[in-house]
Design an enzyme around this catalytic site. Structure first.
Site, PDB file in Angstrom:
ATOM      1  N   ALA A  24       0.964  -1.142   0.044  1.00 24.26           N
ATOM      2  CA  ALA A  24       0.099   0.007   0.023  1.00 24.26           C
ATOM      3  C   ALA A  24       0.997   1.368  -0.106  1.00 24.26           C
ATOM      4  CB  ALA A  24      -0.848  -0.115   1.262  1.00 24.26           C
TER       5      ALA A  24
ATOM      6  N   GLY B  99       0.702  -4.725   0.929  1.00 24.28           N
ATOM      7  CA  GLY B  99      -0.752  -4.999  -0.071  1.00 24.28           C
ATOM      8  C   GLY B  99      -0.423  -5.754  -1.246  1.00 24.28           C
TER       9      GLY B  99
ATOM     10  N   GLU C 107      -0.721  -9.133  -0.348  1.00 24.97           N
ATOM     11  CA  GLU C 107      -1.905  -9.477  -0.266  1.00 24.97           C
ATOM     12  C   GLU C 107      -2.819  -9.532  -1.580  1.00 24.97           C
ATOM     13  OE1 GLU C 107      -2.079  -6.162   2.773  1.00 24.97           O
ATOM     14  OE2 GLU C 107      -3.344  -7.734   3.794  1.00 24.97           O
TER      15      GLU C 107
ATOM     16  N   GLU D  37       4.323  -5.380   7.331  1.00 24.21           N
ATOM     17  CA  GLU D  37       3.547  -4.076   7.958  1.00 24.21           C
ATOM     18  C   GLU D  37       3.978  -3.912   9.534  1.00 24.21           C
ATOM     19  OE1 GLU D  37       2.287  -6.450   6.034  1.00 24.21           O
ATOM     20  OE2 GLU D  37       0.688  -5.649   4.894  1.00 24.21           O
TER      21      GLU D  37
END
Ligand code: COA
Length: 262
Positions: free
Chosen positions: A66, A113, A116, A136
């Site tokens: 992200a 992300g 993911e 993270e």
């Protein structure tokens, strides 16, 4: 579709969805997530698309996570952060709800992300130089786009704990060994190898593919007897298709089946 950060191209029944912010390691900001959602919707709606390949632009990254600059904007704002996670989750769930297989072609860093996003695909291929992980915790957060749930189911709860709690990066071989990556290829063979795997799915009956995917996905949250009952339902539904007759007749007649998807 008016896309800036995502490339969308359909070729030979395959939609190629490429995250295209190579100067930012293809990091997922809000706009890029929105555009990914549009691309997945388009792939779902287009009957000519039978499979989706997700990858990243450039030599270095699949997706490096992200966008950390955007994440910082919700620091101290629990509702804002939860909304952001919910938004990302809704986009990635579109991949699972495509009704056709998706393959993450991991060509470099797939972190946070990005990891993911790969986990939300039906299958994953990687180049030997790919690096994956859920870093993270290094930023004081945890995965928010479904990673803690999907990694535990695709690999194991033990692997999910290791990846999430250490935040370490893992090479393609390690990711392959624990079942996160299905097939690995030399970087120059990644595309061809991925397309070969996709090709073997495209040669099969689309309805059978969809039922097979749904049976595994829905079974994740069921007990064995519940899962078997659900499998029986799909087995029954598959037997009502023209494709079942075609597949079995073709075998007995020693020819290639011509599936129609009904
Ligand atoms: N969000 C925002 N920007 C990112 C980013 C991310 N997740 N990952 C990389 N970038 C940006 C860098 O800030 C840099 O931008 P700049 O050129 O404007 O300074 C650019 O992409 C290149 O990254 P850089 O770190 O210089 O490349 P590198 O080859 O040295 O390292 C990584 C590559 C992937 C190891 C490193 O970028 C990294 O650790 N990224 C963050 C990974 C992460 O924690 N993801 C989880 C987020 S929840």
């Amino acid at each position: 579709m008016n896309l800036e950060n995502v490339l969308y191209e359909v070729d030979g029944g395959v939609a190629f969805v490429t995250v295209n912010r190579p100067d930012k390691m293809n990091a997922l900001n809000h706009q890029t997530l929105t555009e990914l959602g549009q691309a997945f919707d388009a792939a779902k709606a287009d009957g000519a698309v039978r499979a989706v390949v997700v990858t990243g632009s450039g030599e270095k990254a699949f997706v490096a996570g992200a966008d950390i600059g955007e994440l910082l904007q919700v620091a101290g704002n629990a509702q804002g952060a939860a909304d952001l996670a919910g938004f990302g989750q809704s986009i990635f769930r579109k991949l699972e709800d495509l009704g056709k297989p998706s393959v993450a072609m991991v060509n470099g860093f797939a972190l946070g992300g990005g990891c993911e996003l790969a986990l939300a695909c039906t299958l994953r291929t990687a180049s030997t130089s790919a690096r994956m992980g859920l870093p993270e915790v290094s930023l004081g957060i945890i995965p928010g786009y479904g990673g803690s749930q999907r990694l535990a189911r695709i690999a194991s709860p033990g692997v999910a704990r290791e990846w999430i709690l250490t935040g370490d990066m893992f090479g393609a071989e390690d990711a392959h060994r624990v079942g996160v990556i299905n097939r690995i290829f030399a970087p120059e063979e990644l595309r061809e190898g991925t397309l070969k795997m996709v090709g073997s799915m495209l040669a099969k009956g689309p309805v059978a593919l969809r039922f097979g995917m749904e049976a595994v996905l829905r079974g994740w949250d069921m007990t064995q007897p519940e899962g078997e009952a659900m499998e029986t339902e799909y087995f029954g539904k598959a037997s009502e298709t023209e494709d079942m007759k075609e597949g079995m007749s073709a075998f007995l007649e020693k020819r290639r089946p011509e599936f129609k998807g009904c």
